[in-house]
Motif scaffolding. Sequence first.
Motif, PDB file in Angstrom:
ATOM      1  N   THR A   1       0.852  -1.195   0.000  1.00  0.00           N
ATOM      2  CA  THR A   1       0.000   0.000   0.000  1.00  0.00           C
ATOM      3  C   THR A   1       0.881   1.235   0.000  1.00  0.00           C
TER       4      THR A   1
ATOM      5  N   SER B   1      -2.829   0.166  -4.046  1.00  0.00           N
ATOM      6  CA  SER B   1      -2.558  -1.089  -3.337  1.00  0.00           C
ATOM      7  C   SER B   1      -2.375  -2.212  -4.342  1.00  0.00           C
TER       8      SER B   1
ATOM      9  N   THR C   1      -5.280  -4.980   7.146  1.00  0.00           N
ATOM     10  CA  THR C   1      -5.823  -3.633   6.980  1.00  0.00           C
ATOM     11  C   THR C   1      -6.810  -3.584   5.820  1.00  0.00           C
ATOM     12  N   GLY C   2      -7.661  -2.551   5.841  1.00  0.00           N
ATOM     13  CA  GLY C   2      -8.590  -2.311   4.751  1.00  0.00           C
ATOM     14  C   GLY C   2      -9.870  -3.122   4.886  1.00  0.00           C
ATOM     15  N   ASP C   3     -10.749  -2.940   3.899  1.00  0.00           N
ATOM     16  CA  ASP C   3     -11.984  -3.711   3.810  1.00  0.00           C
ATOM     17  C   ASP C   3     -11.710  -4.979   3.015  1.00  0.00           C
ATOM     18  N   ARG C   4     -12.030  -6.104   3.612  1.00  0.00           N
ATOM     19  CA  ARG C   4     -11.686  -7.401   3.017  1.00  0.00           C
ATOM     20  C   ARG C   4     -12.953  -8.226   2.814  1.00  0.00           C
TER      21      ARG C   4
ATOM     22  N   GLU D   1     -10.252  -3.641  -0.478  1.00  0.00           N
ATOM     23  CA  GLU D   1     -10.567  -2.241  -0.771  1.00  0.00           C
ATOM     24  C   GLU D   1     -10.207  -1.393   0.440  1.00  0.00           C
ATOM     25  N   GLN D   2     -10.294  -0.076   0.296  1.00  0.00           N
ATOM     26  CA  GLN D   2     -10.038   0.847   1.389  1.00  0.00           C
ATOM     27  C   GLN D   2     -11.285   1.691   1.616  1.00  0.00           C
ATOM     28  N   ASP D   3     -11.723   1.741   2.850  1.00  0.00           N
ATOM     29  CA  ASP D   3     -12.909   2.517   3.184  1.00  0.00           C
ATOM     30  C   ASP D   3     -12.631   3.999   2.931  1.00  0.00           C
TER      31      ASP D   3
ATOM     32  N   GLY E   1     -11.422   5.256   0.238  1.00  0.00           N
ATOM     33  CA  GLY E   1     -10.354   5.443  -0.739  1.00  0.00           C
ATOM     34  C   GLY E   1     -10.669   4.759  -2.050  1.00  0.00           C
TER      35      GLY E   1
ATOM     36  N   ASP F   1      -8.473   2.468  -3.432  1.00  0.00           N
ATOM     37  CA  ASP F   1      -7.610   1.306  -3.568  1.00  0.00           C
ATOM     38  C   ASP F   1      -8.427   0.044  -3.826  1.00  0.00           C
TER      39      ASP F   1
END
Length: 570
Positions: free
Chosen positions: A211, A220, A469-472, A542-544, A546, A548
């Motif tokens: 990232t 990312s 980290t991030g939304d998975r 993904e990124q909440d 963002g 990515d």
Amino acid sequence: MLEDENPPRRTEPPRRTEPPRRTDPPRRTEPPRRTEPPRRTGSRRRGTAAGILSALVLVAAGGGLAYAASLSPQNPASRQLEPPLAAVPAGSSTGVCPGPARLLEGTPVGTDPQFGPESASAKTSVNAIVLGSRAGVLPGSRLAPLTGSPLVELAPAAAAAVPAAPPAPAAGPPVLLAGVVSQREVDAVSVLRADAQENLQAAAGAVLNYTAGDGDLRGSAAAACQQPANDLWLAGANTALGRTAVLNLSNASGTPATVSLDLFGAKGPIQAPGSRGLLVGPGSTRSVILAGLAPGQERLSVRVRSAGGPVAAVIQQSVLRGLTPGGIDFIAPGTAPATRQVVTGVDIQDPAGLAALTAKPGFADAGPALQLTVPGPADAVVQIKLYGRDGQKALPGGGVVTAKSGAVTEVSLAGVPAGPYTVSASSDVSFTAAARVTRGLKSEDASDVAFPAAAARLGSQHVIPVPRTGDRYLVFGAPDGRARISYTPVTADGKIRTGAAADIAGGTTASIKVPAEVEGSPLVGYLVSAAGEAAYGAVLLEQDGGQDISTIAVAPGATGQEQVPVTLGY
């Protein structure tokens, strides 16, 4: 009286044909009898005639026997036996993780790149899971660079080679235990190794996640650490203006590897000097700038073939539109050419916003698409089907395309409602498939890109690590019929928690949100098994708030003891 006695003795037939005298060595080697011309000539003629007659009799007899054998039923004992199978001990599990994404310095010419420093906010980490035996013993396992001392040792090798006590059949349930690597930062190519245990390959898996919030490589990128092989297929590369594709070849074995590359572009195969005989030494990585071999290619697929040691291959693909970053991702190998390919984890944005963005100059590759590569000499008529949460969705173009032989054909996936999808493509000609998905709808903002590749159907006990980290999301697709997916969490303390199951209707795609913690411990991955009709899976990152996006393929499950045919001979 002498005249009466001598003639009978000279001409007496019984004395000439008497068996003892015929076998007497002096009489058999008597020169007059051997050199007598009449007897030699007659014997030769009679031998020749007898040999010809014997040959004719044998041929006739052989033909009769063959005819009789064809009419008579075959005795099982007389049939040709198959070569015996010999058991081959299970080998160790090896997963090669890519190194961090690097920015190229200077003009990308040739195949010997130079890299600049990453952005100030760039982070690269590895997450890994190694399962223990039913007796609760971890196999010898470690995360290490290609060369050098281990970064993390999950269990010493001696623990797997000489267990304290043989696992006896237990009355209670098996001990569930896992070795875990959580968010271990790395700065180079790394390798997860796990020794075989109880003549079974260890169930293990690792994933690398990159990232960056600034710089030209903003975004990312993620990839599952892959088992080295001698034949790999990668699709989705782009060497046009503002696009950079770097092929990284890593050799984790002790044998040199000689690599050859087959390149396929939008118009057909590409004959590139310098694409053959690339030497990758043991414990080393070689980087190849694909623009030096195939410049200006908006669509590029690469076949990697290795003689000698097996290699791991990944393409670092990045986009820069002027001064605006357009995304970064690792293109991992997909399944080999086949008459059917399935890609899941294809997350599509709002169709109206995509149509407005891709209509702008330089943004044609900012929308979702499917790329088909036909390596053979015949064109492929491919039928494409898209399955979402509530069933099949029709493609605006009809879903049937002709993919040219030896070339890469792109099919747009825009125009369908937003959401996660599974793409199924089939033909009577073998081909490979990979998708491109994007995130970001404003041309002035940084965006990101990901390249999910076609994968094999799910089986039993897949080890799926996920970044912290991030939304998975776990994304599963069942294009043919109903499938049941069981997924069991693994937490950072090495415990395997209570699992759950999902029934997926045929022709649909399901998305499951991954929680941050399970029972108070950070979640690091899942054990996944599938039953019923064919099911496929991927991890979507993904990124909440963002832009990515990245996808991770599900690695194949562990293999047990194999059997190979053995032929004796010289």
